[in-house]
Design a protein around this motif. Structure first.
Motif, mmCIF file in Angstrom:
data_model
loop_
_atom_site.group_PDB
_atom_site.id
_atom_site.type_symbol
_atom_site.label_atom_id
_atom_site.label_comp_id
_atom_site.label_asym_id
_atom_site.label_seq_id
_atom_site.Cartn_x
_atom_site.Cartn_y
_atom_site.Cartn_z
ATOM 1 N N LEU A 47 0.835 -1.198 0.000
ATOM 2 C CA LEU A 47 0.000 0.000 0.000
ATOM 3 C C LEU A 47 0.869 1.247 0.000
ATOM 4 N N THR A 48 0.425 2.269 -0.736
ATOM 5 C CA THR A 48 1.050 3.586 -0.702
ATOM 6 C C THR A 48 0.101 4.544 0.000
ATOM 7 N N ILE A 49 0.643 5.331 0.922
ATOM 8 C CA ILE A 49 -0.141 6.313 1.674
ATOM 9 C C ILE A 49 0.501 7.679 1.454
ATOM 10 N N VAL A 50 -0.307 8.644 1.024
ATOM 11 C CA VAL A 50 0.192 9.996 0.806
ATOM 12 C C VAL A 50 -0.775 10.973 1.468
ATOM 13 N N THR A 51 -0.262 11.855 2.313
ATOM 14 C CA THR A 51 -1.112 12.852 2.950
ATOM 15 C C THR A 51 -0.350 14.153 3.164
ATOM 16 N N ASN A 52 -1.084 15.262 3.093
ATOM 17 C CA ASN A 52 -0.519 16.550 3.482
ATOM 18 C C ASN A 52 -0.771 16.812 4.957
ATOM 19 N N GLY A 53 -1.447 15.876 5.629
ATOM 20 C CA GLY A 53 -1.737 15.999 7.050
ATOM 21 C C GLY A 53 -0.552 15.595 7.907
ATOM 22 N N GLU A 54 -0.720 15.763 9.205
ATOM 23 C CA GLU A 54 0.391 15.589 10.139
ATOM 24 C C GLU A 54 0.834 14.136 10.285
ATOM 25 N N ARG A 55 -0.111 13.191 10.242
ATOM 26 C CA ARG A 55 0.233 11.808 10.552
ATOM 27 C C ARG A 55 -0.271 10.855 9.482
ATOM 28 N N GLY A 56 0.568 9.861 9.173
ATOM 29 C CA GLY A 56 0.166 8.828 8.234
ATOM 30 C C GLY A 56 -0.520 7.697 8.959
ATOM 31 N N ILE A 57 0.254 6.877 9.681
ATOM 32 C CA ILE A 57 -0.279 5.764 10.461
ATOM 33 C C ILE A 57 -0.109 6.115 11.933
ATOM 34 N N ASN A 58 -1.214 6.088 12.666
ATOM 35 C CA ASN A 58 -1.236 6.544 14.047
ATOM 36 C C ASN A 58 -1.694 5.394 14.938
ATOM 37 N N VAL A 59 -0.830 4.935 15.843
ATOM 38 C CA VAL A 59 -1.157 3.831 16.747
ATOM 39 C C VAL A 59 -1.625 4.430 18.067
ATOM 40 N N ILE A 60 -2.872 4.095 18.469
ATOM 41 C CA ILE A 60 -3.478 4.792 19.604
ATOM 42 C C ILE A 60 -4.017 3.852 20.672
ATOM 43 N N THR A 61 -3.521 2.619 20.748
ATOM 44 C CA THR A 61 -3.970 1.710 21.794
ATOM 45 C C THR A 61 -2.781 0.961 22.374
ATOM 46 N N LYS A 62 -2.876 0.607 23.647
ATOM 47 C CA LYS A 62 -1.774 -0.130 24.265
ATOM 48 C C LYS A 62 -1.689 -1.539 23.681
ATOM 49 N N ALA A 63 -0.485 -2.065 23.703
ATOM 50 C CA ALA A 63 -0.213 -3.443 23.264
ATOM 51 C C ALA A 63 -0.661 -3.698 21.828
ATOM 52 N N ALA A 64 -0.496 -2.706 20.959
ATOM 53 C CA ALA A 64 -0.817 -2.918 19.545
ATOM 54 C C ALA A 64 0.186 -3.894 18.926
ATOM 55 N N ASP A 65 -0.273 -4.611 17.904
ATOM 56 C CA ASP A 65 0.555 -5.581 17.178
ATOM 57 C C ASP A 65 0.413 -5.238 15.695
ATOM 58 N N LEU A 66 1.362 -4.457 15.171
ATOM 59 C CA LEU A 66 1.248 -3.911 13.817
ATOM 60 C C LEU A 66 2.445 -4.326 12.978
ATOM 61 N N THR A 67 2.169 -4.783 11.746
ATOM 62 C CA THR A 67 3.220 -5.103 10.790
ATOM 63 C C THR A 67 2.971 -4.329 9.504
ATOM 64 N N LEU A 68 4.025 -3.687 8.994
ATOM 65 C CA LEU A 68 3.988 -3.014 7.698
ATOM 66 C C LEU A 68 4.893 -3.779 6.744
ATOM 67 N N ASN A 69 4.334 -4.297 5.669
ATOM 68 C CA ASN A 69 5.097 -5.001 4.646
ATOM 69 C C ASN A 69 4.944 -4.273 3.314
ATOM 70 N N LYS A 70 6.046 -3.845 2.738
ATOM 71 C CA LYS A 70 6.042 -3.206 1.426
ATOM 72 C C LYS A 70 5.048 -2.044 1.378
ATOM 73 N N VAL A 71 5.177 -1.172 2.382
ATOM 74 C CA VAL A 71 4.349 0.032 2.480
ATOM 75 C C VAL A 71 5.224 1.236 2.161
ATOM 76 N N THR A 72 4.711 2.134 1.332
ATOM 77 C CA THR A 72 5.356 3.425 1.095
ATOM 78 C C THR A 72 4.424 4.489 1.647
#
Length: 199
Positions: free
Chosen positions: A51-76
Motif C-alpha cells: 500500500l502507498t499512503i500519501v497525505t498533506n496531514g500531520e500523521r500517516g499511520i497513528n497507533v493509539i492503543t496499548k499493546a498494539a501488534d502492527l506489521t507493515l510489509n512493502k508500504v510506502t
C-alpha cells in the motif's frame, strides 16, 4: 468491525485484527494538518501491506492503543510530519516494518513506553523543509514518554534532508534504545536527569 470513514480527522479506523492488502494501490488523503490517514486501535494483529499512503496531514499511520501488534510489509508512506506515530497511550506495542519506505519530518515517532519497533530492509527519510533553527526533526525518535522503548533498524537506509537541526535519530527516553545496523553512534541522546526537584 473495521470502520472506513471520510472526514477531516482520519480516513480509516482499524479497530479489529485484519490484513489490509493494498494490491499496489494508494490512499491519498487531504485533511486538516493534524489529521491521520490510518488510526490503529486494537490489540489484535494488524498487517498493512502493498500500500502507498500519501497525505498533506500531520500523521500517516497513528497507533493509539496499548499493546498494539502492527506489521507493515512493502508500504510506502509520506506525511507532513509523523509518518508512523506511536502515541503515549500505546505502551507495550510491537511494530514490525519490512521492505518499506517512510517519508516525513519526524518520520518514526514513538511516545509509547516499552514499545518495540523492528525495521528490516527499509528506507526511512527525514525530509526537513524548515529553515527555522528551533525545529529539530529526526528520522527515528523516542520521545521523553517512551520510557524503555526500543527501535532496532537492520539492513535499513536512513537519510536526512537537512533544513535546520535534523538528525538521523534522537533518543529522549529514559532507558530507551535506538540501534541502527547494530550501532548507536548516529543517535543523539538528550535525556534529562532531574535530581532533588531541580532542573
Amino acid at each position: 468491525q473495521v470502520s472506513l470513514v471520510a472526514n477531516e480527522n482520519y480516513c480509516l479506523l482499524i479497530d479489529k485484527g485484519i490484513t489490509l492488502n493494498g494490491n499496489g494501490y494508494a490512499i491519498t488523503f487531504n485533511g486538516k494538518y493534524d489529521s491521520r490517514v490510518i488510526n490503529v486501535k486494537t490489540t489484535e494483529a494488524v498487517v498493512i501491506e502493498n500500500l502507498t499512503i500519501v497525505t498533506n496531514g500531520e500523521r500517516g499511520i497513528n497507533v493509539i492503543t496499548k499493546a498494539a501488534d502492527l506489521t507493515l510489509n512493502k508500504v510506502t508512506a509520506t506525511s507532513a510530519n509523523y509518518t508512523l506515530n506511536v502515541a503515549k497511550s500505546s505502551n507495550g506495542s510491537v511494530i514490525t516494518i519490512n521492505e518499506s519506505e517512510l517519508n516525513g519530518a519526524n518520520t518514526v515517532n514513538v511516545q509509547g513506553p516499552a514499545t518495540q519497533i523492528a525495521i528490516e530492509d527499509s528506507t526511512i527519510n527525514c525530509i526537513d523543509n524548515s529553515t527555522a533553527p528551533s525545529n529539530e526533526f529526526s528520522a527515528l525518535t523516542l520521545g521523553k514518554d517512551a520510557i524503555g522503548a526500543k527501535i532496532v533498524a537492520n539492513e535499513t537506509e536512513i537519510t536526512v534532508t537537512e533544513g535546520s537541526d535534523s538528525v538521523i535519530a534522537r533518543n529522549q527516553a529514559a532507558d530507551g534504545q535506538i540501534l541502527i545496523n547494530g550501532e548507536s553512534g548516529n543517535v543523539v541522546v538528550n535525556v534529562a536527569i532531574i535530581e532533588d526537584g531541580a532542573y
